[in-house]
Motif scaffolding. Structure first.
Motif, mmCIF file in Angstrom:
data_model
loop_
_atom_site.group_PDB
_atom_site.id
_atom_site.type_symbol
_atom_site.label_atom_id
_atom_site.label_comp_id
_atom_site.label_asym_id
_atom_site.label_seq_id
_atom_site.Cartn_x
_atom_site.Cartn_y
_atom_site.Cartn_z
ATOM 1 N N GLY B 110 37.584 24.521 -55.750
ATOM 2 C CA GLY B 110 38.619 24.050 -56.592
ATOM 3 C C GLY B 110 38.878 24.771 -57.647
ATOM 4 O O GLY B 110 40.128 24.717 -58.060
ATOM 5 N N ARG B 111 38.090 25.154 -58.584
ATOM 6 C CA ARG B 111 38.123 25.589 -59.697
ATOM 7 C C ARG B 111 37.467 26.536 -59.771
ATOM 8 O O ARG B 111 36.481 27.089 -59.592
ATOM 9 C CB ARG B 111 38.428 24.147 -61.441
ATOM 10 N N LEU B 112 37.675 27.574 -61.040
ATOM 11 C CA LEU B 112 36.537 28.430 -61.805
ATOM 12 C C LEU B 112 35.802 28.382 -62.217
ATOM 13 O O LEU B 112 35.013 28.567 -61.855
ATOM 14 C CB LEU B 112 37.969 29.613 -62.387
ATOM 15 N N ARG B 113 36.304 27.300 -62.564
ATOM 16 C CA ARG B 113 34.799 26.859 -63.568
ATOM 17 C C ARG B 113 34.529 25.429 -64.170
ATOM 18 O O ARG B 113 35.808 25.145 -64.839
ATOM 19 C CB ARG B 113 34.079 27.447 -64.564
ATOM 20 N N VAL B 114 33.621 24.872 -64.789
ATOM 21 C CA VAL B 114 33.842 23.409 -65.128
ATOM 22 C C VAL B 114 33.862 24.202 -66.469
ATOM 23 O O VAL B 114 33.884 24.412 -67.514
ATOM 24 C CB VAL B 114 32.060 22.765 -65.550
ATOM 25 N N ARG B 115 35.186 22.837 -66.987
ATOM 26 C CA ARG B 115 35.647 22.945 -68.492
ATOM 27 C C ARG B 115 34.768 22.665 -69.555
ATOM 28 O O ARG B 115 34.566 21.481 -69.329
ATOM 29 C CB ARG B 115 37.004 22.368 -69.114
ATOM 30 N N ARG B 116 34.566 23.202 -70.304
ATOM 31 C CA ARG B 116 33.739 22.738 -71.739
ATOM 32 C C ARG B 116 34.602 22.170 -72.903
ATOM 33 O O ARG B 116 36.149 23.000 -72.432
ATOM 34 C CB ARG B 116 33.613 24.646 -72.863
ATOM 35 N N VAL B 117 33.943 20.991 -73.060
ATOM 36 C CA VAL B 117 34.436 20.414 -73.977
ATOM 37 C C VAL B 117 33.357 19.822 -74.886
ATOM 38 O O VAL B 117 32.645 19.008 -74.640
ATOM 39 C CB VAL B 117 35.097 18.612 -73.716
ATOM 40 N N GLU B 207 42.611 22.369 -72.938
ATOM 41 C CA GLU B 207 42.964 23.171 -73.103
ATOM 42 C C GLU B 207 43.055 22.998 -71.353
ATOM 43 O O GLU B 207 42.199 22.031 -70.860
ATOM 44 C CB GLU B 207 41.810 24.264 -73.095
ATOM 45 N N PRO B 208 44.064 23.817 -70.688
ATOM 46 C CA PRO B 208 43.614 23.841 -69.601
ATOM 47 C C PRO B 208 42.492 23.954 -68.416
ATOM 48 O O PRO B 208 41.410 24.473 -68.754
ATOM 49 C CB PRO B 208 44.679 24.374 -69.118
ATOM 50 N N ILE B 209 42.275 23.227 -67.622
ATOM 51 C CA ILE B 209 41.299 22.976 -66.158
ATOM 52 C C ILE B 209 41.564 24.889 -66.226
ATOM 53 O O ILE B 209 42.143 25.105 -65.175
ATOM 54 C CB ILE B 209 41.229 22.231 -65.778
ATOM 55 N N PRO B 210 40.265 25.632 -65.792
ATOM 56 C CA PRO B 210 40.282 26.806 -65.570
ATOM 57 C C PRO B 210 40.843 27.081 -63.680
ATOM 58 O O PRO B 210 39.327 25.820 -63.422
ATOM 59 C CB PRO B 210 39.234 27.632 -65.506
ATOM 60 N N GLU B 211 41.624 26.836 -63.736
ATOM 61 C CA GLU B 211 42.073 27.084 -61.940
ATOM 62 C C GLU B 211 41.795 28.240 -61.792
ATOM 63 O O GLU B 211 42.098 29.654 -62.442
ATOM 64 C CB GLU B 211 43.342 26.774 -62.242
ATOM 65 N N ILE B 212 42.004 28.352 -60.691
ATOM 66 C CA ILE B 212 41.479 29.988 -59.504
ATOM 67 C C ILE B 212 43.287 30.721 -59.604
ATOM 68 O O ILE B 212 44.098 29.315 -58.923
ATOM 69 C CB ILE B 212 41.057 29.251 -58.110
ATOM 70 N N SER B 213 43.449 31.413 -59.718
ATOM 71 C CA SER B 213 44.970 32.248 -59.964
ATOM 72 C C SER B 213 45.092 32.871 -58.287
ATOM 73 O O SER B 213 44.477 32.945 -57.528
ATOM 74 C CB SER B 213 44.686 33.105 -60.493
#
Lengths: 335, 213
Positions: B110-117, B207-213
């Protein structure tokens, strides 16, 4: 930095096994790494030989000299700086002569008392799992075989030490909640560990090997009357790499008691390992790392901190990786 | 939000959890296993595998990674320029690993990628812990010291100041670290101002969590 002295200041070898001509200054804590057969165990055997001969009356200095053969010399830390001891050995395995030089013989008597407490350990999980006679628990045996009796004795006679060990055990291994030490009619003590809400304890036969090694280390670390010198072989054996920080801390509790809030005298520790993960934990204290370097049939000791490039090495990566790579030496020779 | 941490020790992870909670003003769900690296450069070695594992095998959406700068060049505003990469800057290196590892992954869970922090403590996490206690300890002082060739303090000194011993036990180290991190939790502004390597971590976290557009 506060200087903490050990008991034995240095050891020098001549023609003892692979240690043909080498010496080593000892610190309060010493982690010895190196290839198999490179002299790690020989160092510990030399200390054992000293302990054994120091118990005996000294002979006439004129007669305790042997020409040729193996020789091991020891110097001692303050307040016994004026004492030296020299072992003469019949062969690689047996030393039978001890010559002591001291400006003050009371100093040697003091050194002897401390050496007499010295202990060496190579834990054997099978022996540690066995029931032990109730009265055999004065001091942990070299293979840990009287572990149950030692713990039972602590529980009876030094309950505060027992409680501290038990608390530390359950912190290291949170699946366990306590130690049980049932005694049978024949006076044999068995070891078991309570586990969560389970009805009965897990008895020694069903505990994993690593649990025994952990218990052995904790017994040494929380000993209310520890020896002056402790030698431990393969200190990392059977223990998960993530728990090696706890192992290091347990050993530091012996060598640097003040750092852990303890008020007793420091214990000099000589430990061996083959674990690069354990080595990684000494990045900030390279002076505590001893590397045994073997070339052909001859080996010598080198302290990591004595290397001219030690500072650069410590900047460039993990000690464990550098050891494995061969940069530090202390690796097996390849044909 | 479900977060995973890649750190060098339980003490480091305890600090990061508190600081992240302080930034989010809420307690996030944390992946059960704390991922560990054995110092630098091991963190660079394990990071691609951790990112890949989290992306394909878990529903974690945020990975928090920090490293100590030790003696490496400190990340500066110049490094933030598009396409800029400093080969010895640890912030640049960590970000590059995220960029390169995830760029060909298909979306998953359900997400594009794991968010980098990503954050880098200059020169070590203990400096963050001393922030606000010792005014002389800050990233600018270290950077200036590096430029002059006279460092204002050593990493060993920082550790001694935080733990009051050269050889802290792990429980003692955690207790000291948590105490100082809790001091920051209420107000992270000083830490953010004095340590741009921490400010970068906060920016990533916002930053927002990269989501599938």
């Amino acid at each position: 930095m506060v200087h903490v002295s050990g008991v034995i200041a240095s050891v020098a070898f001549r023609n003892f096994k692979a240690l043909r001509n080498t010496s080593l200054k000892l610190s309060p804590f010493n982690l010895v790494i190196g290839a198999n057969g490179s002299g790690k165990t020989s160092l510990i055997q030399a200390l054992q030989q000293l302990r054994a001969l120091a118990k005996l009356p000294l002979g006439d200095p004129a007669t305790v000299t042997r020409v040729g053969g193996s020789e091991i010399s020891f110097a001692f830390d303050a307040p016994h700086l004026g004492v030296t001891a020299r072992l003469g050995c019949v062969d690689d395995a047996v030393c039978d002569l001890l010559r002591v030089d001291s400006a003050n013989w009371a100093d040697w008597e003091d050194v002897k008392v401390r050496l007499a407490t010295m202990r060496s350990y190579v834990f054997d999980h099978a022996a540690m799992a066995a029931p032990a006679p109730r009265d055999s628990g004065a001091r942990l045996a070299g293979d840990g075989s009287n572990l149950a009796a030692v713990l039972a004795r602590w529980q009876r006679e030094t309950p505060a030490a027992f409680d501290r060990l038990q608390a530390e055990l359950t912190r290291w291994l949170p699946e366990f909640t306590g130690i049980v030490l049932p005694e049978d009619a024949g006076g044999m003590v068995r070891l078991g560990l309570k586990i969560g809400d389970a009805e009965g304890p897990v008895m020694a036969d069903n505990l994993s090997q690593g649990v025994f090694y952990v218990l052995g280390i904790l017994v040494l670390s929380f000993d209310p009357a520890p020896p002056a010198v402790v030698c431990i072989e393969e200190i990392d054996r059977g223990i998960h790499p993530r728990m090696l920080r706890e192992v290091r801390d347990a050993l530091y509790r012996l060598s640097y008691p003040a750092a852990m809030g303890e008020t007793r005298a420091p214990v000099q520790v000589i430990a061996t390992t083959h674990s690069p993960y354990l080595l990684d934990l000494f990045r900030e204290h390279p002076e505590e790392i001893v590397i045994t370097q073997k070339h052909g049939h001859e080996a010598h000791f080198e302290r990591l901190a004595d290397r001219a490039d030690a500072a650069e090495l410590l900047r460039e990566g993990s000690l464990g990786d550098m050891w494995f790579s061969g940069i530090l030496g202390g690796v097996p020779e390849e044909s | 939000m479900k977060i995973a941490f890649l750190s060098e020790s339980p003490a480091d992870e305890a600090v990061l959890r508190i600081l992240v909670e302080g930034a989010l003003k809420e307690k996030p769900t944390v992946a059960s296993a704390g991922y560990r690296a054995r110092g630098w450069p091991n963190v660079l070695q394990v990071l691609p595998a951790v990112i890949r594992h989290l992306h394909f095998n878990t529903d974690v959406d945020t990975l928090v990674v920090t490293g100590d700068s030790d003696d490496s060049p400190v990340h500066t505003a110049a490094h933030e320029a598009p396409q800029y990469f400093h080969p010895h800057c640890r912030m640049c290196q960590l970000r590059a690993v995220f960029r390169q590892t995830g760029k060909r992954f298909p979306a998953a869970h359900g997400r594009l990628r794991v968010r980098r922090v990503v954050g880098v403590a200059v020169p070590a996490l203990e400096a963050w812990l001393l922030c606000g206690v010792e005014d002389s300890v800050n990233e600018a002082a270290w950077t200036e010291g590096q430029a002059r060739g006279v460092l204002p303090y050593t990493r060993a000194e920082l550790k001694l100041r935080v733990y009051r011993t050269e050889r802290p036990s792990l429980p003692h180290e955690i207790a000291c670290a948590v105490r100082e991190a809790e001091r920051h939790r209420r107000d992270l502004r000083r830490l953010e101002y004095d340590f741009p390597g921490f400010a970068a971590l906060l920016r990533d976290l916002r930053e927002p969590i990269p989501e599938i557009s």
